[in-house]
Design a protein around this motif. Structure first.
Motif, mmCIF file in Angstrom:
data_model
loop_
_atom_site.group_PDB
_atom_site.id
_atom_site.type_symbol
_atom_site.label_atom_id
_atom_site.label_comp_id
_atom_site.label_asym_id
_atom_site.label_seq_id
_atom_site.Cartn_x
_atom_site.Cartn_y
_atom_site.Cartn_z
ATOM 1 N N ILE A 166 0.692 -1.053 0.013
ATOM 2 C CA ILE A 166 -0.016 0.003 0.033
ATOM 3 C C ILE A 166 0.817 1.228 0.072
ATOM 4 O O ILE A 166 0.352 2.188 -0.653
ATOM 5 C CB ILE A 166 -1.115 0.004 1.109
ATOM 6 N N GLY A 167 1.965 1.125 0.446
ATOM 7 C CA GLY A 167 2.860 2.441 0.618
ATOM 8 C C GLY A 167 3.022 3.170 -0.540
ATOM 9 O O GLY A 167 2.877 4.236 -0.661
ATOM 10 N N PRO A 168 3.517 2.499 -1.783
ATOM 11 C CA PRO A 168 3.807 3.421 -2.976
ATOM 12 C C PRO A 168 2.489 3.967 -3.607
ATOM 13 O O PRO A 168 2.767 5.041 -3.981
ATOM 14 C CB PRO A 168 4.222 2.126 -3.835
ATOM 15 N N GLU A 169 1.198 3.383 -2.997
ATOM 16 C CA GLU A 169 0.112 4.007 -3.648
ATOM 17 C C GLU A 169 -0.261 5.383 -2.903
ATOM 18 O O GLU A 169 -0.686 6.329 -3.494
ATOM 19 C CB GLU A 169 -1.175 3.150 -3.514
ATOM 20 N N ILE A 170 0.142 5.184 -1.893
ATOM 21 C CA ILE A 170 -0.129 6.444 -0.719
ATOM 22 C C ILE A 170 0.958 7.270 -1.342
ATOM 23 O O ILE A 170 0.744 8.626 -1.361
ATOM 24 C CB ILE A 170 -0.259 6.123 0.739
ATOM 25 N N ASP A 171 2.200 7.148 -1.456
ATOM 26 C CA ASP A 171 3.214 7.986 -1.954
ATOM 27 C C ASP A 171 2.752 8.826 -3.072
ATOM 28 O O ASP A 171 3.189 10.203 -3.221
ATOM 29 C CB ASP A 171 4.610 7.373 -1.894
ATOM 30 N N ASP A 172 2.456 8.008 -4.133
ATOM 31 C CA ASP A 172 2.192 8.641 -5.596
ATOM 32 C C ASP A 172 0.655 9.256 -5.689
ATOM 33 O O ASP A 172 0.636 9.736 -6.716
ATOM 34 C CB ASP A 172 2.641 7.724 -6.687
ATOM 35 N N GLY A 173 -0.002 9.129 -4.560
ATOM 36 C CA GLY A 173 -1.357 9.519 -4.767
ATOM 37 C C GLY A 173 -2.455 8.809 -5.306
ATOM 38 O O GLY A 173 -3.562 9.133 -5.508
ATOM 39 N N VAL B 24 0.746 4.376 7.655
ATOM 40 C CA VAL B 24 0.816 5.462 8.485
ATOM 41 C C VAL B 24 2.000 6.292 8.381
ATOM 42 O O VAL B 24 2.073 7.568 8.742
ATOM 43 C CB VAL B 24 0.975 4.892 10.073
ATOM 44 N N SER B 25 3.387 5.884 7.568
ATOM 45 C CA SER B 25 4.235 6.686 7.346
ATOM 46 C C SER B 25 4.593 6.701 5.871
ATOM 47 O O SER B 25 4.412 5.297 5.191
ATOM 48 C CB SER B 25 5.487 5.879 8.267
ATOM 49 N N GLN C 272 -8.377 1.869 10.241
ATOM 50 C CA GLN C 272 -8.857 3.348 10.699
ATOM 51 C C GLN C 272 -7.835 4.542 10.116
ATOM 52 O O GLN C 272 -8.371 5.628 9.813
ATOM 53 C CB GLN C 272 -8.671 3.406 12.173
ATOM 54 N N LYS C 273 -6.615 4.027 9.766
ATOM 55 C CA LYS C 273 -5.759 5.248 9.361
ATOM 56 C C LYS C 273 -6.276 5.529 7.658
ATOM 57 O O LYS C 273 -6.246 6.665 7.230
ATOM 58 C CB LYS C 273 -4.435 4.732 9.412
ATOM 59 N N LEU C 274 -6.695 4.288 7.190
ATOM 60 C CA LEU C 274 -7.036 4.571 5.868
ATOM 61 C C LEU C 274 -8.326 5.246 5.584
ATOM 62 O O LEU C 274 -8.842 6.122 4.806
ATOM 63 C CB LEU C 274 -7.143 3.218 4.947
#
Length: 239
Positions: free
Chosen positions: A73-80, A154-155, A228-230
């Motif tokens: 999931i991290g890369p999807e959050i980073d690049d929007g 979260v990060s 919850q963070k999502l």
């Protein structure tokens, strides 16, 4: 709770050419070392246990967990690009649970399978050592995937934090500081392996009932909090 489309996209992201090469490097190294050790020292139960415990369970499994868990999931959050996923009519807990299942599956394949192969090469599964450490790798994969998926949620520096946890806390403090071992996924997994292995080849500082409860609690709480963070990320985007 499981969405095939989300799973397919996550598998595609995790098993792309570059990431697949990284995921395959450590398992290949483990097997090569196992072949070399068997050729030089012959079959020895203690050597097999030391190598599988020190390299496979203490190093390879958590690092692969970092790559799979944060990469889910991290890369999807980073690049929007996560915004497009969140815009779909899929419940946020379903997204997290689906990504967790994928991360667990990838971690298991790239850690438990080579652990079994290496163990069988080292001593032919004498005293059930190969099977014991394989089960430990399977159990640890679940907890690591949940922890590192949460970190990826979260990060933006999830990989760094994950590697610090895997290499400093698990591999260093978990081996040297007795108090830290109680809070070590590695020790929880070893408690399960100890039940399977014969003799005293596999030991853990945590009792099996305690290890089982901690593995379940950490996995459930990490998954719940990631969901919850999502949700919070969605609300922030909508605002």
């Amino acid at each position: 709770m499981y969405d095939p489309t989300v799973a397919r996209l996550t598998y595609r992201a995790l098993l792309g050419r570059r990431r697949a090469l990284i995921l395959g490097a450590l398992p290949l190294l483990l097997i090569v070392i196992a072949v070399a050790v068997r050729g030089l020292a012959g079959a020895d139960d203690q050597t097999a246990s030391d190598l599988l415990g020190g390299l496979a369970l203490a190093t390879m499994v958590p690092i692969i967990g970092v790559i799979a868990g944060t990469g889910a999931i991290g890369p999807e959050i980073d690049d929007g690009s996560v915004v497009y996923l969140l815009s779909k009519p899929v419940k946020r807990p379903t997204i997290i649970f689906t990504k967790l299942i994928v991360a667990i599956a990838v971690t298991m394949v790239f850690s438990a399978l080579p652990t079994f192969i290496a163990g069988f090469i080292l001593n032919g599964n004498g005293q059930q050592i190969a099977v014991a450490y394989t089960i430990a790798a399977l159990v640890a994969s679940i907890a690591y995937a949940a922890i590192f998926l949460l970190l990826g949620t979260v990060s933006r520096h999830a990989v760094v934090f994950g590697l610090v946890y895997a290499l400093v806390w698990e591999a260093l403090f978990g081996s040297l500081v007795s108090g830290a071992r109680t809070l070590s996924v590695q020790q929880w997994a070893l408690a399960v392996a100890q039940k399977v292995a014969g003799g005293n080849m596999v030991t853990s500082d945590v009792a099996l009932p305690t290890a089982t409860v901690l593995l379940a609690v950490v996995t459930v709480l990490a998954t719940w909090y990631a969901g919850q963070k999502l949700r919070s990320l969605t609300l922030a985007g909508e605002e």
